[in-house]
Design a protein around this motif. Structure first.
Motif, mmCIF file in Angstrom:
data_model
loop_
_atom_site.group_PDB
_atom_site.id
_atom_site.type_symbol
_atom_site.label_atom_id
_atom_site.label_comp_id
_atom_site.label_asym_id
_atom_site.label_seq_id
_atom_site.Cartn_x
_atom_site.Cartn_y
_atom_site.Cartn_z
ATOM 1 N N MET A 1 0.823 -1.183 0.000
ATOM 2 C CA MET A 1 0.000 0.000 0.000
ATOM 3 C C MET A 1 0.872 1.255 0.000
ATOM 4 N N ILE A 2 1.897 1.253 0.828
ATOM 5 C CA ILE A 2 2.762 2.425 0.943
ATOM 6 C C ILE A 2 3.508 2.680 -0.363
ATOM 7 N N VAL A 3 4.014 1.621 -0.987
ATOM 8 C CA VAL A 3 4.735 1.784 -2.251
ATOM 9 C C VAL A 3 3.793 2.285 -3.336
ATOM 10 N N ILE A 4 2.585 1.774 -3.381
ATOM 11 C CA ILE A 4 1.605 2.213 -4.377
ATOM 12 C C ILE A 4 1.284 3.685 -4.169
ATOM 13 N N LEU A 5 1.025 4.071 -2.934
ATOM 14 C CA LEU A 5 0.688 5.463 -2.656
ATOM 15 C C LEU A 5 1.861 6.407 -2.925
ATOM 16 N N SER A 6 3.082 5.930 -2.680
ATOM 17 C CA SER A 6 4.235 6.827 -2.840
ATOM 18 C C SER A 6 4.816 6.846 -4.247
ATOM 19 N N THR A 7 4.662 5.785 -5.015
ATOM 20 C CA THR A 7 5.276 5.764 -6.350
ATOM 21 C C THR A 7 4.292 5.518 -7.492
ATOM 22 N N GLY A 8 3.046 5.285 -7.176
ATOM 23 C CA GLY A 8 2.067 4.994 -8.225
ATOM 24 C C GLY A 8 1.981 6.080 -9.282
ATOM 25 N N HIS A 9 2.102 7.319 -8.872
ATOM 26 C CA HIS A 9 2.020 8.436 -9.814
ATOM 27 C C HIS A 9 3.274 8.562 -10.691
ATOM 28 N N ILE A 10 4.350 7.880 -10.322
ATOM 29 C CA ILE A 10 5.586 7.936 -11.106
ATOM 30 C C ILE A 10 5.643 6.802 -12.126
ATOM 31 N N SER A 11 5.446 5.575 -11.654
ATOM 32 C CA SER A 11 5.635 4.414 -12.530
ATOM 33 C C SER A 11 4.389 3.555 -12.690
ATOM 34 N N GLY A 12 3.305 3.941 -12.033
ATOM 35 C CA GLY A 12 2.133 3.091 -12.039
ATOM 36 C C GLY A 12 2.247 1.987 -10.997
ATOM 37 N N ALA A 13 3.294 2.023 -10.191
ATOM 38 C CA ALA A 13 3.541 1.039 -9.129
ATOM 39 C C ALA A 13 3.541 -0.387 -9.663
ATOM 40 N N HIS A 14 4.166 -0.583 -10.801
ATOM 41 C CA HIS A 14 4.284 -1.926 -11.376
ATOM 42 C C HIS A 14 5.375 -2.683 -10.630
ATOM 43 N N LEU A 15 4.970 -3.483 -9.657
ATOM 44 C CA LEU A 15 5.909 -4.284 -8.879
ATOM 45 C C LEU A 15 5.833 -5.749 -9.277
ATOM 46 N N ASN A 16 4.904 -6.075 -10.149
ATOM 47 C CA ASN A 16 4.558 -7.455 -10.440
ATOM 48 C C ASN A 16 4.457 -7.649 -11.958
ATOM 49 N N PRO A 17 5.266 -8.529 -12.543
ATOM 50 C CA PRO A 17 5.178 -8.739 -13.986
ATOM 51 C C PRO A 17 3.824 -9.278 -14.437
ATOM 52 N N SER A 18 3.112 -9.966 -13.571
ATOM 53 C CA SER A 18 1.775 -10.437 -13.938
ATOM 54 C C SER A 18 0.836 -9.256 -14.169
ATOM 55 N N VAL A 19 0.975 -8.214 -13.358
ATOM 56 C CA VAL A 19 0.185 -6.996 -13.541
ATOM 57 C C VAL A 19 0.582 -6.320 -14.844
ATOM 58 N N THR A 20 1.866 -6.202 -15.068
ATOM 59 C CA THR A 20 2.362 -5.543 -16.277
ATOM 60 C C THR A 20 1.862 -6.258 -17.526
ATOM 61 N N ILE A 21 1.943 -7.570 -17.541
ATOM 62 C CA ILE A 21 1.496 -8.353 -18.697
ATOM 63 C C ILE A 21 -0.010 -8.221 -18.892
ATOM 64 N N ALA A 22 -0.779 -8.350 -17.819
ATOM 65 C CA ALA A 22 -2.236 -8.239 -17.927
ATOM 66 C C ALA A 22 -2.635 -6.853 -18.421
ATOM 67 N N PHE A 23 -1.998 -5.820 -17.900
ATOM 68 C CA PHE A 23 -2.316 -4.470 -18.354
ATOM 69 C C PHE A 23 -1.954 -4.270 -19.826
ATOM 70 N N ALA A 24 -0.856 -4.839 -20.256
ATOM 71 C CA ALA A 24 -0.478 -4.714 -21.665
ATOM 72 C C ALA A 24 -1.481 -5.443 -22.561
ATOM 73 N N ILE A 25 -1.897 -6.620 -22.155
ATOM 74 C CA ILE A 25 -2.873 -7.382 -22.951
ATOM 75 C C ILE A 25 -4.155 -6.583 -23.142
ATOM 76 N N PHE A 26 -4.605 -5.884 -22.106
ATOM 77 C CA PHE A 26 -5.869 -5.137 -22.185
ATOM 78 C C PHE A 26 -5.675 -3.656 -22.480
ATOM 79 N N ARG A 27 -4.511 -3.328 -23.019
ATOM 80 C CA ARG A 27 -4.200 -1.993 -23.535
ATOM 81 C C ARG A 27 -4.238 -0.885 -22.488
ATOM 82 N N HIS A 28 -3.868 -1.250 -21.265
ATOM 83 C CA HIS A 28 -3.738 -0.242 -20.208
ATOM 84 C C HIS A 28 -2.278 0.135 -20.011
ATOM 85 N N PHE A 29 -1.404 -0.521 -20.764
ATOM 86 C CA PHE A 29 0.032 -0.300 -20.631
ATOM 87 C C PHE A 29 0.669 -0.627 -21.976
ATOM 88 N N PRO A 30 1.632 0.182 -22.444
ATOM 89 C CA PRO A 30 2.227 -0.072 -23.763
ATOM 90 C C PRO A 30 3.151 -1.294 -23.773
#
Length: 186
Positions: A1-30
């Motif tokens: 929670m703390i990392v998301i709140l503190s860095t989410g606005h910088i990098s989207g708080a992508h700490l997990n490749p599963s999130v990154t892949i899922a977001f890319a598949i559904f066009r929420h991430f390049p």
């Protein structure tokens, strides 16, 4: 929670490749950014694990994610908790109707719930690199495939289901509201 709140606005708080892949598949991430993000996630996990090993002069065996149940049960649990996580992440991070300021709290609470439910059985990894770094530092790779495959499939499924629900909701928003019929006094 703390990392998301503190860095989410910088990098989207992508700490997990599963999130990154899922977001890319559904066009929420390049897709063009996926390799660099995953490389950073893997490198971060490996470096953090070896730093912990050095600081605590430990074997890291207590940090390695291994199931206390069968691989099939661990796979099912990891799939379900990653599904749950990505359903929530997709809702709070991609739907403009959600309250963005609460994203960190919603995701943090989801991770906590997932750990309480699946932690004793599967280790509640939800994140392939959360498992990879400690496995490398400890030299222990038991059932590691479960923690690479299940969270990624669960994440894609969770993001897909929320995306379908969101699209249905958007279609309903395009329709005019139903007319209200008042009954007239007699």
């Amino acid at each position: 929670m703390i990392v998301i709140l503190s860095t989410g606005h910088i990098s989207g708080a992508h700490l997990n490749p599963s999130v990154t892949i899922a977001f890319a598949i559904f066009r929420h991430f390049p897709w063009a950014h996926v390799p660099a993000y995953i490389a950073a996630q893997v490198l971060g996990s490996i470096c953090a694990s070896f730093v912990l090993k050095g600081v605590f002069d430990a074997s890291m065996s207590g940090c390695v994610t291994v199931p206390s149940v069968s691989n099939g049960q661990a796979f099912a649990l990891e799939f379900l908790i990653a599904f749950n996580l990505l359903f929530v992440v997709t809702a709070v991070a991609t739907d403009t109707r959600a309250i963005g300021e609460l994203a960190g709290i919603a995701v943090g609470a989801t991770v906590l719930l997932n750990v309480l439910v699946a932690g004793p059985s599967s280790g509640a990894s939800m994140n392939p690199v959360r498992t990879l770094g400690p496995a490398l530092a400890a030299g222990s790779y038991k059932s590691i495939w479960v923690y690479f495959v299940a969270p990624t499939l669960g994440a894609v499924a969770g993001a897909a289901i929320y995306t379908l629900i969101k699209l249905r909701g958007e279609d309903e928003d395009d329709e005019p509201p139903p007319r209200q019929v008042r009954s007239l006094p007699r």
